[in-house]
Design a protein around this motif. Structure first.
Motif, short mmCIF file in Angstrom:
data_model
loop_
_atom_site.label_atom_id
_atom_site.label_comp_id
_atom_site.label_asym_id
_atom_site.label_seq_id
_atom_site.Cartn_x
_atom_site.Cartn_y
_atom_site.Cartn_z
N THR A 120 21.35 -1.93 -8.50
CA THR A 120 20.60 -0.70 -8.75
C THR A 120 19.27 -0.99 -9.44
OG1 THR A 120 21.86 -0.39 -10.80
CG2 THR A 120 22.65 0.77 -8.84
N GLY A 121 19.24 -2.05 -10.25
CA GLY A 121 17.99 -2.44 -10.89
C GLY A 121 16.95 -2.84 -9.85
N TYR A 122 17.39 -3.63 -8.87
CA TYR A 122 16.50 -4.05 -7.79
C TYR A 122 16.01 -2.83 -7.02
CZ TYR A 122 14.81 -7.31 -4.15
OH TYR A 122 14.04 -8.05 -3.30
N LYS A 123 16.93 -1.95 -6.65
CA LYS A 123 16.56 -0.78 -5.86
C LYS A 123 15.55 0.11 -6.59
CE LYS A 123 20.98 -0.57 -3.37
NZ LYS A 123 22.22 0.22 -3.16
N LEU A 124 15.77 0.28 -7.89
CA LEU A 124 14.86 1.11 -8.67
C LEU A 124 13.48 0.49 -8.74
CD1 LEU A 124 14.21 3.49 -10.53
CD2 LEU A 124 15.17 2.17 -12.44
N GLU A 125 13.42 -0.82 -9.00
CA GLU A 125 12.11 -1.47 -9.12
C GLU A 125 11.40 -1.52 -7.77
OE1 GLU A 125 9.20 -2.54 -11.50
OE2 GLU A 125 11.24 -2.19 -12.23
N TRP A 126 12.15 -1.66 -6.70
CA TRP A 126 11.54 -1.63 -5.36
C TRP A 126 10.93 -0.26 -5.09
CZ3 TRP A 126 10.39 -5.21 -1.71
CH2 TRP A 126 10.07 -4.76 -0.43
N SER A 127 11.61 0.81 -5.50
CA SER A 127 11.06 2.17 -5.34
C SER A 127 9.78 2.33 -6.14
CB SER A 127 12.09 3.21 -5.78
OG SER A 127 13.21 3.22 -4.93
N ARG A 128 9.78 1.78 -7.36
CA ARG A 128 8.55 1.82 -8.16
C ARG A 128 7.43 1.07 -7.45
NH1 ARG A 128 11.88 0.30 -13.59
NH2 ARG A 128 12.24 2.41 -14.39
N TRP A 129 7.78 -0.09 -6.88
CA TRP A 129 6.78 -0.90 -6.17
C TRP A 129 6.22 -0.13 -4.97
CZ3 TRP A 129 3.22 -4.19 -6.27
CH2 TRP A 129 2.81 -4.92 -5.14
N GLU A 130 7.07 0.60 -4.26
CA GLU A 130 6.59 1.40 -3.12
C GLU A 130 5.58 2.43 -3.60
OE1 GLU A 130 10.02 1.59 0.23
OE2 GLU A 130 10.43 2.74 -1.59
N GLN A 131 5.85 3.08 -4.73
CA GLN A 131 4.91 4.06 -5.26
C GLN A 131 3.61 3.39 -5.69
OE1 GLN A 131 6.97 6.29 -8.32
NE2 GLN A 131 8.82 6.38 -7.07
N MET A 132 3.71 2.21 -6.27
CA MET A 132 2.51 1.48 -6.67
C MET A 132 1.68 1.09 -5.45
SD MET A 132 4.22 -0.97 -9.60
CE MET A 132 2.72 -1.93 -9.85
N ARG A 133 2.35 0.74 -4.36
CA ARG A 133 1.64 0.36 -3.14
C ARG A 133 0.82 1.54 -2.61
NH1 ARG A 133 4.71 -0.38 1.19
NH2 ARG A 133 2.88 -1.21 2.26
N VAL A 134 1.41 2.73 -2.65
CA VAL A 134 0.69 3.91 -2.19
C VAL A 134 -0.55 4.16 -3.05
CG1 VAL A 134 0.80 6.40 -1.84
CG2 VAL A 134 2.76 4.97 -1.22
N THR A 135 -0.35 4.08 -4.38
CA THR A 135 -1.47 4.29 -5.29
C THR A 135 -2.56 3.24 -5.06
OG1 THR A 135 0.01 5.19 -6.97
CG2 THR A 135 -2.11 4.40 -7.73
N ASN A 136 -2.15 1.99 -4.89
CA ASN A 136 -3.12 0.92 -4.67
C ASN A 136 -3.88 1.12 -3.36
OD1 ASN A 136 -2.39 -0.32 -7.03
ND2 ASN A 136 -0.93 -1.71 -6.06
N PHE A 137 -3.18 1.56 -2.32
CA PHE A 137 -3.82 1.77 -1.02
C PHE A 137 -4.84 2.91 -1.09
CE2 PHE A 137 -3.60 4.08 3.14
CZ PHE A 137 -4.40 3.20 3.85
N LEU A 138 -4.46 4.01 -1.71
CA LEU A 138 -5.40 5.12 -1.81
C LEU A 138 -6.58 4.76 -2.69
CD1 LEU A 138 -2.91 8.14 -2.12
CD2 LEU A 138 -4.26 7.46 -0.14
N SER A 139 -6.36 3.99 -3.74
CA SER A 139 -7.48 3.52 -4.57
C SER A 139 -8.39 2.61 -3.78
CB SER A 139 -6.93 2.78 -5.79
OG SER A 139 -6.17 3.63 -6.61
N TRP A 140 -7.80 1.76 -2.95
CA TRP A 140 -8.59 0.87 -2.09
C TRP A 140 -9.46 1.66 -1.13
CZ3 TRP A 140 -8.30 0.56 3.30
CH2 TRP A 140 -9.02 -0.46 3.89
#
Length: 265
Positions: free
Chosen positions: A245-265
């Motif tokens: 569950t720790g992995y799954k939670l951090e992966w979900s956070r990473w997905e959100q970070m990817r979206v933020t990074n892409f829109l910032s880009w």
């Protein structure tokens, strides 16, 4: 009053189908131009009211009738173009503008403002054919195929090369058009479930920065359970079949970070 004005614009646009990202340039303009005066942006005395319009779906002869109906409904702004990459660039490096110029000109004559969307959430067939690696790899690694929107890895450098080239062309073409008052950045942006190799490498680098060592990672995620300790970053397993569950939670956070990074880009 300025805050109330911006919020009124946002609420009315939400009710009429405009996405919040469409309002970025407009809201910033309101803030810049009205902070020292009580006048609305650009001298406009009315709150803009509008909807999305997809003329590319319609017979070409419908345009005049559609614009007349908009005028009758007191529409003052439209959002257009966010799912039309294949029309902007029907072939690699061949850019077409006249199909949209016709619509923008019709809106201008009718006094209807335009917000354009960058069409980066629906890639054209020629790109898939030349670069199938840009498609999003789903968890589990099932085969990927073309045929749906939002089916790409937004971190892929090839995808970003083509996206940047198209966006620059569009902005260069319309930057001096006073009736184009704003840009929507992408559309309904998400991670699209991408688990491509570049996404995984980025995730591991994120873990290194956050946890420092795999020992810290093991403790945070409780990986002693069922002997899943990660002994060295090079041994990091993919997200595909994990039960952690720790992995799954951090992966979900990473997905959100990817979206933020892409829109910032």
């Amino acid at each position: 009053m300025l805050s109330l004005f911006r919020e009124s614009v946002i609420v009315l646009c939400l009710l009429s189908g405009l996405m919040p990202s469409s309002l970025v340039a407009f809201a910033q303009g309101v803030s810049t131009e009205t902070q020292n005066s009580g006048n609305p942006v650009g001298g406009m005395s009315n709150v803009l009211y509008g909807a999305a319009y997809y003329h590319e779906y319609m017979p070409s002869e419908r345009l005049d009738k559609d614009v007349a109906l908009m005028k009758e409904a007191d529409i003052t702004v439209v959002r257009m173009g966010e799912s039309t990459w294949s029309l902007w660039e029907p072939e690699d490096g061949k850019f077409e503008y006249m199909w949209m110029d016709r619509v923008v000109d019709a809106m201008t004559k009718a006094g209807i403002k335009v917000i354009l969307g960058t069409p980066t959430y629906s890639i054209p067939t020629w790109m898939y054919h030349a670069h199938p690696e840009v498609l999003a790899r789903p968890l589990g690694g099932a085969p990927t195929f073309y045929g749906m929107r939002q089916n790409m890895d937004t971190d892929n450098p090839t995808y970003r090369y083509y996206a940047q080239r198209l966006i620059r062309k569009m902005v260069e073409h319309y930057r001096d058009n006073p009736n184009v008052i704003g840009w929507q950045i992408d559309n309904e942006t998400a991670s699209y479930g991408a688990s491509n190799q570049d996404v995984f490498v980025g995730f591991v680098n994120h873990l290194k920065q956050k946890f420092g060592t795999t020992d810290n990672l093991n403790k945070a995620w409780g990986l002693n359970y069922w002997g899943q300790d990660v002994n060295g970053w090079e041994n990091m397993p993919t997200r595909d079949n994990t039960i952690s569950t720790g992995y799954k939670l951090e992966w979900s956070r990473w997905e959100q970070m990817r979206v933020t990074n892409f829109l910032s880009w």
